[in-house]
Design a protein around this motif. Structure first.
Motif, PDB file in Angstrom:
ATOM      1  N   ASN A 122      -8.119  29.959 -17.961  1.00 51.71           N
ATOM      2  CA  ASN A 122      -7.222  30.326 -16.856  1.00 51.71           C
ATOM      3  C   ASN A 122      -7.653  29.653 -15.555  1.00 51.71           C
ATOM      4  O   ASN A 122      -6.805  29.207 -14.773  1.00 51.71           O
ATOM      5  CB  ASN A 122      -7.171  31.844 -16.681  1.00 51.71           C
ATOM      6  CG  ASN A 122      -6.329  32.509 -17.744  1.00 51.71           C
ATOM      7  OD1 ASN A 122      -5.454  31.886 -18.348  1.00 51.71           O
ATOM      8  ND2 ASN A 122      -6.596  33.773 -18.004  1.00 51.71           N
ATOM      9  N   LEU A 125      -6.580  26.057 -15.750  1.00 54.42           N
ATOM     10  CA  LEU A 125      -5.133  25.947 -15.542  1.00 54.42           C
ATOM     11  C   LEU A 125      -4.749  26.153 -14.083  1.00 54.42           C
ATOM     12  O   LEU A 125      -3.938  25.397 -13.533  1.00 54.42           O
ATOM     13  CB  LEU A 125      -4.388  26.948 -16.422  1.00 54.42           C
ATOM     14  CG  LEU A 125      -4.379  26.679 -17.919  1.00 54.42           C
ATOM     15  CD1 LEU A 125      -3.616  27.781 -18.645  1.00 54.42           C
ATOM     16  CD2 LEU A 125      -3.786  25.326 -18.232  1.00 54.42           C
ATOM     17  N   LEU A 126      -5.338  27.162 -13.445  1.00 56.38           N
ATOM     18  CA  LEU A 126      -5.034  27.416 -12.030  1.00 56.38           C
ATOM     19  C   LEU A 126      -5.500  26.265 -11.144  1.00 56.38           C
ATOM     20  O   LEU A 126      -4.791  25.874 -10.210  1.00 56.38           O
ATOM     21  CB  LEU A 126      -5.657  28.735 -11.584  1.00 56.38           C
ATOM     22  CG  LEU A 126      -4.958  29.992 -12.093  1.00 56.38           C
ATOM     23  CD1 LEU A 126      -5.750  31.244 -11.725  1.00 56.38           C
ATOM     24  CD2 LEU A 126      -3.537  30.081 -11.542  1.00 56.38           C
ATOM     25  N   SER A 128      -5.774  23.139 -12.081  1.00 52.37           N
ATOM     26  CA  SER A 128      -4.857  22.031 -12.343  1.00 52.37           C
ATOM     27  C   SER A 128      -3.523  22.250 -11.648  1.00 52.37           C
ATOM     28  O   SER A 128      -2.931  21.303 -11.124  1.00 52.37           O
ATOM     29  CB  SER A 128      -4.641  21.875 -13.848  1.00 52.37           C
ATOM     30  OG  SER A 128      -5.836  21.545 -14.483  1.00 52.37           O
ATOM     31  N   LEU A 129      -3.061  23.489 -11.642  1.00 54.91           N
ATOM     32  CA  LEU A 129      -1.823  23.824 -10.934  1.00 54.91           C
ATOM     33  C   LEU A 129      -1.964  23.539  -9.441  1.00 54.91           C
ATOM     34  O   LEU A 129      -1.081  22.936  -8.820  1.00 54.91           O
ATOM     35  CB  LEU A 129      -1.454  25.288 -11.160  1.00 54.91           C
ATOM     36  CG  LEU A 129      -0.255  25.821 -10.371  1.00 54.91           C
ATOM     37  CD1 LEU A 129       1.020  25.095 -10.770  1.00 54.91           C
ATOM     38  CD2 LEU A 129      -0.117  27.322 -10.574  1.00 54.91           C
ATOM     39  N   ASN A 132      -1.888  19.894  -8.885  1.00 56.85           N
ATOM     40  CA  ASN A 132      -0.510  19.420  -9.049  1.00 56.85           C
ATOM     41  C   ASN A 132       0.312  19.688  -7.793  1.00 56.85           C
ATOM     42  O   ASN A 132       1.025  18.811  -7.301  1.00 56.85           O
ATOM     43  CB  ASN A 132       0.122  20.095 -10.271  1.00 56.85           C
ATOM     44  CG  ASN A 132       1.416  19.436 -10.711  1.00 56.85           C
ATOM     45  OD1 ASN A 132       1.998  18.628 -10.000  1.00 56.85           O
ATOM     46  ND2 ASN A 132       1.860  19.795 -11.886  1.00 56.85           N
ATOM     47  N   ILE A 133       0.209  20.890  -7.260  1.00 57.10           N
ATOM     48  CA  ILE A 133       0.968  21.243  -6.051  1.00 57.10           C
ATOM     49  C   ILE A 133       0.567  20.356  -4.872  1.00 57.10           C
ATOM     50  O   ILE A 133       1.427  19.798  -4.172  1.00 57.10           O
ATOM     51  CB  ILE A 133       0.792  22.737  -5.714  1.00 57.10           C
ATOM     52  CG1 ILE A 133       1.486  23.598  -6.775  1.00 57.10           C
ATOM     53  CG2 ILE A 133       1.328  23.061  -4.322  1.00 57.10           C
ATOM     54  CD1 ILE A 133       1.143  25.068  -6.711  1.00 57.10           C
ATOM     55  N   THR A 152       1.881  15.262 -11.938  1.00 50.97           N
ATOM     56  CA  THR A 152       1.888  15.987 -13.210  1.00 50.97           C
ATOM     57  C   THR A 152       0.902  15.373 -14.192  1.00 50.97           C
ATOM     58  O   THR A 152       0.131  16.090 -14.841  1.00 50.97           O
ATOM     59  CB  THR A 152       3.307  16.005 -13.813  1.00 50.97           C
ATOM     60  OG1 THR A 152       4.188  16.648 -12.880  1.00 50.97           O
ATOM     61  CG2 THR A 152       3.341  16.721 -15.144  1.00 50.97           C
ATOM     62  N   SER A 155      -2.750  16.101 -13.117  1.00 48.73           N
ATOM     63  CA  SER A 155      -3.155  17.497 -13.347  1.00 48.73           C
ATOM     64  C   SER A 155      -3.296  17.788 -14.842  1.00 48.73           C
ATOM     65  O   SER A 155      -4.208  18.513 -15.247  1.00 48.73           O
ATOM     66  CB  SER A 155      -2.187  18.472 -12.681  1.00 48.73           C
ATOM     67  OG  SER A 155      -0.903  18.369 -13.219  1.00 48.73           O
ATOM     68  N   TRP A 159      -6.806  18.970 -16.539  1.00 50.69           N
ATOM     69  CA  TRP A 159      -6.833  20.153 -17.391  1.00 50.69           C
ATOM     70  C   TRP A 159      -7.493  19.826 -18.728  1.00 50.69           C
ATOM     71  O   TRP A 159      -8.383  20.540 -19.187  1.00 50.69           O
ATOM     72  CB  TRP A 159      -5.412  20.641 -17.540  1.00 50.69           C
ATOM     73  CG  TRP A 159      -5.043  21.483 -18.731  1.00 50.69           C
ATOM     74  CD1 TRP A 159      -5.868  22.072 -19.647  1.00 50.69           C
ATOM     75  CD2 TRP A 159      -3.726  21.840 -19.116  1.00 50.69           C
ATOM     76  NE1 TRP A 159      -5.133  22.763 -20.576  1.00 50.69           N
ATOM     77  CE2 TRP A 159      -3.812  22.632 -20.265  1.00 50.69           C
ATOM     78  CE3 TRP A 159      -2.475  21.555 -18.595  1.00 50.69           C
ATOM     79  CZ2 TRP A 159      -2.698  23.160 -20.914  1.00 50.69           C
ATOM     80  CZ3 TRP A 159      -1.376  22.084 -19.237  1.00 50.69           C
ATOM     81  CH2 TRP A 159      -1.490  22.873 -20.376  1.00 50.69           C
TER      82      TRP A 159
END
Length: 185
Positions: A122, A125-126, A128-129, A132-133, A152, A155, A159
């Protein structure tokens, strides 16, 4: 560059086409995930390693040809939707390269989830998010849908590569499939 409704539609199509190979990943993982969990919770680390290598091999062998073909025929596919979709030629290829890294890294997400490392996964993933943002904010104004694709793909690579590293460090298992002939054995 600007990001309008038409560009969003083109990017959406590019993303969907580029992620077709994830069907292979999901198919292999639907079988492998249970094996990962059984092996890990029975402390059968050699079998776990073998199952990870086998799943990585299947993912790579079945998804890479799809991605390579998509990489080369993507302009023709996009053109079938109309001339406006030629705007996505570079974006789709960037996304496909990100998916190649995803396929090469193997079942990292499922392996982390099935071995009790959900919190670590998690966090990956967070992170990487978040990347990405931030990259979207930086790249889209200058590069449009190509900037979104770069964000994209980066990220997705982060990940996967971080997950490969964590799995190697925690379990001494390399999720990357490397053929024996390449290892010089």
């Amino acid at each position: 560059y600007y990001y309008n409704d038409a560009a969003i539609g083109v990017y959406n199509l590019c993303f969907k086409i580029a992620t077709i190979s994830t069907l292979v990943l999901y198919s292999v993982n639907s079988i492998a995930a249970q094996k990962f969990s059984e092996n890990f919770h029975s402390n059968k680390m050699n079998e776990l390693n073998l199952n990870v290598q086998n799943s990585s091999k299947l993912i790579l062998l079945f998804s890479m040809p799809i991605l390579i073909v998509l990489f080369f025929i993507s302009p023709y596919i996009l053109n079938k939707f109309g001339n406006n979709f030629n705007l996505g030629i570079y974006a789709i290829r960037i996304l496909i390269v990100g998916q190649m890294v995803n396929s090469f890294c193997g079942s990292v997400g499922y392996l982390l989830l099935m071995t009790g490392k959900e919190k670590i996964f998690n966090k990956i993933l967070l992170s990487s998010l978040f990347v990405n943002i931030i990259l979207n904010i930086i790249l889209i104004p200058s590069y449009g849908i190509n900037g979104a694709a770069i964000a994209t793909a980066i990220s997705l690579c982060i990940w996967n590569i971080v997950s490969v590293y964590i799995i190697k460090r925690k379990f001494n298992i390399l999720t990357l499939y490397i053929p024996k002939w390449f290892k010089n054995e």
